[in-house]
Design a protein around this motif. Structure first.
Motif, PDB file in Angstrom:
ATOM      1  N   PHE A  19     -29.070  -1.273  37.157  1.00 33.24           N
ATOM      2  CA  PHE A  19     -28.064  -0.237  37.352  1.00 33.24           C
ATOM      3  C   PHE A  19     -26.699  -1.332  37.285  1.00 33.24           C
ATOM      4  O   PHE A  19     -25.670  -0.937  36.500  1.00 33.24           O
ATOM      5  N   TYR A  20     -26.593  -2.656  37.441  1.00 34.69           N
ATOM      6  CA  TYR A  20     -25.778  -3.462  37.409  1.00 34.69           C
ATOM      7  C   TYR A  20     -25.299  -3.839  35.969  1.00 34.69           C
ATOM      8  O   TYR A  20     -24.358  -3.751  35.560  1.00 34.69           O
ATOM      9  N   VAL A  21     -26.462  -4.329  35.126  1.00 36.64           N
ATOM     10  CA  VAL A  21     -26.268  -4.180  33.787  1.00 36.64           C
ATOM     11  C   VAL A  21     -26.059  -3.019  33.043  1.00 36.64           C
ATOM     12  O   VAL A  21     -24.917  -2.852  32.160  1.00 36.64           O
TER      13      VAL A  21
ATOM     14  N   TRP B  73     -22.138  -2.570  31.210  1.00 36.25           N
ATOM     15  CA  TRP B  73     -22.283  -2.229  29.727  1.00 36.25           C
ATOM     16  C   TRP B  73     -21.291  -1.243  29.584  1.00 36.25           C
ATOM     17  O   TRP B  73     -20.535  -1.072  28.707  1.00 36.25           O
ATOM     18  N   ARG B  74     -21.347   0.120  30.660  1.00 36.38           N
ATOM     19  CA  ARG B  74     -20.402   0.983  30.410  1.00 36.38           C
ATOM     20  C   ARG B  74     -19.066   0.637  30.774  1.00 36.38           C
ATOM     21  O   ARG B  74     -18.139   1.213  30.266  1.00 36.38           O
ATOM     22  N   ALA B  75     -18.885  -0.231  31.572  1.00 35.84           N
ATOM     23  CA  ALA B  75     -17.502  -0.629  31.946  1.00 35.84           C
ATOM     24  C   ALA B  75     -16.960  -1.362  30.596  1.00 35.84           C
ATOM     25  O   ALA B  75     -15.647  -0.942  30.258  1.00 35.84           O
TER      26      ALA B  75
ATOM     27  N   SER C  82     -13.180   1.469  24.435  1.00 36.29           N
ATOM     28  CA  SER C  82     -12.652   2.690  24.181  1.00 36.29           C
ATOM     29  C   SER C  82     -11.032   2.654  24.408  1.00 36.29           C
ATOM     30  O   SER C  82     -10.301   3.213  23.505  1.00 36.29           O
ATOM     31  N   ARG C  83     -10.861   2.251  25.363  1.00 38.42           N
ATOM     32  CA  ARG C  83      -9.321   2.447  25.736  1.00 38.42           C
ATOM     33  C   ARG C  83      -8.373   1.550  24.575  1.00 38.42           C
ATOM     34  O   ARG C  83      -7.635   1.892  24.460  1.00 38.42           O
TER      35      ARG C  83
ATOM     36  N   THR D 278     -12.146  -5.983  36.486  1.00 35.87           N
ATOM     37  CA  THR D 278     -13.588  -6.739  36.167  1.00 35.87           C
ATOM     38  C   THR D 278     -14.760  -6.159  36.967  1.00 35.87           C
ATOM     39  O   THR D 278     -15.739  -6.743  36.731  1.00 35.87           O
ATOM     40  N   ARG D 279     -14.640  -5.733  37.945  1.00 33.31           N
ATOM     41  CA  ARG D 279     -15.479  -5.401  38.895  1.00 33.31           C
ATOM     42  C   ARG D 279     -16.329  -4.219  38.333  1.00 33.31           C
ATOM     43  O   ARG D 279     -15.908  -3.552  37.707  1.00 33.31           O
ATOM     44  N   VAL D 280     -17.811  -4.372  38.810  1.00 28.71           N
ATOM     45  CA  VAL D 280     -18.785  -3.484  37.992  1.00 28.71           C
ATOM     46  C   VAL D 280     -18.920  -2.292  39.139  1.00 28.71           C
ATOM     47  O   VAL D 280     -19.287  -2.739  40.348  1.00 28.71           O
TER      48      VAL D 280
END
Length: 348
Positions: free
Chosen positions: A141-143, A147-149, A155-156, A11-13
């Motif tokens: 960048f964090y947000v 979002w990408r994570a 997707s997975r 869960t780390r960003v």
């Protein structure tokens, strides 16, 4: 490593990649905008000398900060939870104070007249600006990375759902085909089993990406099985000339679209129909078209729940891997249902 620890790690960003052109450009752009706004602020006497010196210092500082964060990124990422972002912010502030103090001391020692403030005031002003700007940028960048994570996790999960759904649906029809061919055509039955094994091997693969050549081979094996089941009702036309078989794309991207064409375009029709597959490419993009004849009876398309694998799922996977440059277009006209996938080259 226990399960709870793995869950926390998942869960780390991740930190933004300031080594990339996009990350460095963002820092330099914000620095340039800040200097420009400061020069245009009320009460400030504008001057090309002050503007050029300020711009040079801001760009140099941005490059140094980006390079240092890039070098120390592996160490920052070892920190737990959201501490990597706090560590990056603290490092940027500390580096700004030290570099500003160094530049101010050199300027006053050599009497260059580049800074009109004292070394302490120059350092405090720059530190305050960088503290505010870095906090805003890192929050952005964090947000963005969060979002990408999440999108990557979705997707997975969608790939896993595709892998799970292809097994029971496909197995039932394929086993019936094998059972029907065993006595009449043992060779065709054996080829069906081999094709089925290859399909399941691809569906169960752990890799999230494959090549266009592998995907086209997967599609061919699927169509071979369906052709043995449907016979002359399924006709396939291929317009594939010199495709870029090494082009990387998400695994199981094309097979669900072809399966939808057979299930909802050919299977419901007594007279059958034609599935066309076309691939062409240039130096900028790869274009893949899959279309099928539409039966006279009303059929359900991919977008409805419980039928096919979902155009929405395929569209989201394209958006995740390729961004806005990847597109999926659907056209239902003139008795044919067409899906076109357009993927940029060099962007996967």
């Amino acid at each position: 490593m226990n399960r709870s620890h793995r869950d926390r790690d998942d869960t780390r960003v991740p930190l933004p990649d300031l080594c990339s052109v996009q990350g460095l450009f963002a820092l330099v752009l914000v620095a340039g905008i800040t200097i420009t706004v400061m020069q245009l602020a009320p009460g400030v006497r504008p001057g090309w000398r002050a503007f050029s010196v300020g711009m040079l210092f801001a760009v140099w500082l941005s490059i140094v900060l980006a390079a240092s964060v890039c070098i120390l990124r592996p160490w920052f990422e070892r920190l737990p939870a959201a501490l990597p972002y706090l560590a990056v912010w603290s490092w940027m502030l500390l580096m700004t104070l030290l570099l500003s103090a160094l530049i101010g001391w050199i300027d006053h020692a050599l009497r260059l007249g580049l800074t009109r403030q004292s070394t302490l005031a120059f350092s405090v002003v720059n530190g305050t600006l960088v503290a505010l700007i870095a906090a805003a940028l890192l929050r952005y960048f964090y947000v963005l990375m969060q979002w990408r994570a999440r999108l990557a996790a979705v997707s997975r999960a969608q790939v896993q759902a595709l892998q799970a759904r292809i097994r029971p649906h496909f197995l039932f029809n394929s086993m019936n085909t094998v059972a029907a061919l065993v006595r009449v055509d043992p060779g065709a039955a054996e080829r069906t089993v081999e094709d089925l094994a290859d399909l399941f091997r691809a569906a169960l693969a752990s890799d999230s990406e494959g090549t266009l050549g592998e995907e086209l081979d997967l599609v061919d094996r699927y169509l071979d099985i369906e052709q043995r089941r449907l016979g002359d009702r399924l006709r396939v036309q291929r317009d594939i000339v010199d495709p870029p078989i090494d082009f990387t794309l998400p695994r199981l991207l094309l097979q669900p679209l072809v399966e939808n064409a057979v299930r909802h375009g050919i299977q419901p029709s007594r007279e059958g129909g034609t599935v066309r597959i076309a691939v062409d490419a240039d130096e900028h993009e790869v274009r893949i078209a899959i279309d099928n004849s539409v039966p006279r009876e009303p059929v359900t398309t991919l977008d409805e729940d419980g039928h096919g694998h979902g155009l929405h799922s395929v569209r989201e996977r394209i958006a995740y891997h390729y961004g806005e440059r990847g597109r999926l277009q659907v056209e239902d006209a003139d008795g044919r249902y067409a899906v076109r996938v357009i993927l940029p080259r060099g962007a996967a």
